[in-house]
Write a protein that holds these residues in place. Structure first.
Motif, short mmCIF file in Angstrom:
data_model
loop_
_atom_site.label_atom_id
_atom_site.label_comp_id
_atom_site.label_asym_id
_atom_site.label_seq_id
_atom_site.Cartn_x
_atom_site.Cartn_y
_atom_site.Cartn_z
N TYR A 34 0.98 -1.14 -0.09
CA TYR A 34 -0.03 0.00 -0.09
C TYR A 34 0.75 1.17 0.13
O TYR A 34 0.72 2.29 -0.93
CB TYR A 34 -0.77 0.08 1.10
CG TYR A 34 -1.80 1.13 1.51
CD1 TYR A 34 -2.98 1.34 0.48
CD2 TYR A 34 -1.19 2.29 2.24
CE1 TYR A 34 -3.57 2.63 0.90
CE2 TYR A 34 -1.93 3.47 2.12
CZ TYR A 34 -2.91 3.76 1.70
OH TYR A 34 -3.69 4.76 1.81
N TYR A 52 -4.88 1.52 -5.22
CA TYR A 52 -4.96 0.54 -3.91
C TYR A 52 -4.97 -0.67 -4.17
O TYR A 52 -5.75 -1.20 -5.01
CB TYR A 52 -6.19 1.17 -3.24
CG TYR A 52 -6.22 2.63 -2.84
CD1 TYR A 52 -5.16 3.46 -2.25
CD2 TYR A 52 -7.59 3.18 -2.81
CE1 TYR A 52 -5.40 4.59 -1.87
CE2 TYR A 52 -7.75 4.52 -2.62
CZ TYR A 52 -6.53 5.20 -1.98
OH TYR A 52 -6.89 6.52 -1.76
N SER A 88 -8.08 -3.29 2.09
CA SER A 88 -7.00 -2.22 2.05
C SER A 88 -7.41 -0.89 2.32
O SER A 88 -8.87 -0.47 2.26
CB SER A 88 -6.12 -2.02 0.67
OG SER A 88 -5.09 -1.12 0.99
N ARG A 89 -6.78 -0.13 3.27
CA ARG A 89 -7.21 1.02 3.74
C ARG A 89 -7.67 2.27 2.55
O ARG A 89 -7.07 1.86 1.36
CB ARG A 89 -6.23 1.92 4.38
CG ARG A 89 -4.87 2.22 3.83
CD ARG A 89 -3.80 2.72 4.68
NE ARG A 89 -3.04 1.19 5.13
CZ ARG A 89 -1.84 1.32 5.71
NH1 ARG A 89 -1.53 2.42 6.23
NH2 ARG A 89 -1.44 0.18 6.01
N LYS A 90 -8.66 2.93 2.49
CA LYS A 90 -9.12 3.83 1.58
C LYS A 90 -10.24 3.14 0.57
O LYS A 90 -10.69 3.84 -0.23
CB LYS A 90 -7.98 4.51 0.93
CG LYS A 90 -7.11 5.48 1.75
CD LYS A 90 -7.74 6.61 2.19
CE LYS A 90 -6.94 7.38 3.21
NZ LYS A 90 -5.96 8.31 2.28
N GLU A 120 -4.12 -5.67 1.79
CA GLU A 120 -2.75 -5.49 1.94
C GLU A 120 -2.15 -6.69 2.36
O GLU A 120 -0.76 -6.68 2.52
CB GLU A 120 -2.67 -4.47 3.15
CG GLU A 120 -3.13 -3.02 2.92
CD GLU A 120 -2.94 -1.74 3.89
OE1 GLU A 120 -2.26 -1.86 4.50
OE2 GLU A 120 -4.01 -1.29 3.72
#
Length: 324
Positions: A107, A124, A173-175, A128
């Motif tokens: 990431y 993205y 994953s973040r976002k 992750e």
């Protein structure tokens, strides 16, 4: 006024075609990329370093970058088969792997590389953690690993993903969820249905976000059927599989190419996984989606049948204009 937000989800060589054409438009782009590839260079790197595979991310990075062609050729350079441990590895895969190790995650590596290569938009990984794709066939047999699925003779009933290197539930994953919920349009594909698109959607947080988003969820249907995945599929079958895996009729709009691929055009040696042109079932499509747009989206090149990214993006922007 803010730019329209478009999030493209998939992997392989399909979504870069759309991303490359979107790059020049006045839109805010996000790409969410599969991390279930376990074959070739990506597979070797993910197993050696227990990291997310870099290949699909590499292709998306190049599609969204304004880097000169020389830089692109360097990033895509593939070591010769006589180069020992480096044989077959694209230089870009090794760079992504090295920066992922340096930054502590893929990431963070993609955020750094996006700045380095001046990408238009955000990239993205869908998770992750590296994911393992499982395919359960209609005869009950299960194949583990994306690269092995096409080798089993049978029809796929469903797919799901697990974390490759721990027992935790796969997470987005973040976002990623935020991007889906805040988008005006979600574009799925084009790309391999079971091995490029669905691995992303089988992360429960992503599947749930697609159900909750107010964005138009648009599927760009494949032009050709694919050996070991979608043999004998109609366009309606593709959409039916997506909705079945998501547990609801989530697809709002389907883009279907109706321009015929000339007989004997496909180079069956170079593109041996692609079989015949997808058949049309407009009655089935209308039962699965709110809107069906059929047009000429075909680009013939080097013995292969591809989507013309400019024609697809032109249609996507028309849909956004109608919604606004």
């Amino acid at each position: 006024m803010r730019k329209p937000r478009i999030t493209v989800i998939g992997g392989g060589t399909g979504i870069p075609v759309i991303l490359k054409s979107l790059r020049d438009k006045d839109v805010d782009i996000t790409a969410i990329v599969t991390v279930a590839d376990d074959g070739g260079s990506s597979g070797e790197i993910r197993h050696a370093l227990q990291m997310t595979p870099p290949g699909d991310l590499r292709n998306v990075l190049l599609a969204m970058s304004d880097m000169p062609k020389l830089y692109e050729r360097i990033f895509q350079y593939r070591f010769a088969e006589t180069d020992g441990a480096l044989a077959g590895h694209p230089l870009g895969n090794l760079i992504i792997a090295g920066i992922s190790e340096m930054q502590g995650s893929t990431y963070h590596a993609m955020q750094l590389l996006s700045k380095f290569f001046h990408t238009t938009g955000k990239i993205y990984p869908s998770s992750e953690n590296a994911l393992t794709l499982h395919a359960v066939f209609t005869d009950g047999h299960e194949v583990v690993g994306e690269s092995k699925i096409a080798g089993y003779k049978g029809m796929i009933d469903r797919v799901f993903v697990t974390n490759s290197y721990n027992q935790d539930e796969p997470t987005a994953s973040r976002k990623v969820v935020e991007s889906i919920l805040e988008s005006d349009m979600i574009v799925l594909g084009p790309g391999s249905l079971f091995t490029s698109i669905l691995p992303n959607l089988m992360i429960s947080e992503i599947g749930q976000a697609l159900k909750e988003t107010k964005a138009d969820v648009t599927y760009v249907c494949n032009i050709m059927t694919q050996r070991g995945e979608t043999e004998f599929f109609s366009d309606a079958d593709h959409v039916r599989v997506l909705n079945k895996h998501l547990g609801d009729n989530v697809i709002d709009t389907v883009l279907v190419n109706i321009e015929p691929v000339p007989k004997e055009y496909m180079n069956t040696y170079q593109f041996d996984e692609y079989l015949v042109q997808v058949k049309h079932d407009f009655t089935g499509l209308q039962a699965q989606a709110q809107r069906v747009i059929s047009s000429d989206f075909l680009r013939l090149e080097n013995g292969g049948a591809f989507h013309d990214g400019d024609l697809v993006v032109e249609e996507l922007l028309k849909i956004l204009q109608v919604k606004s």
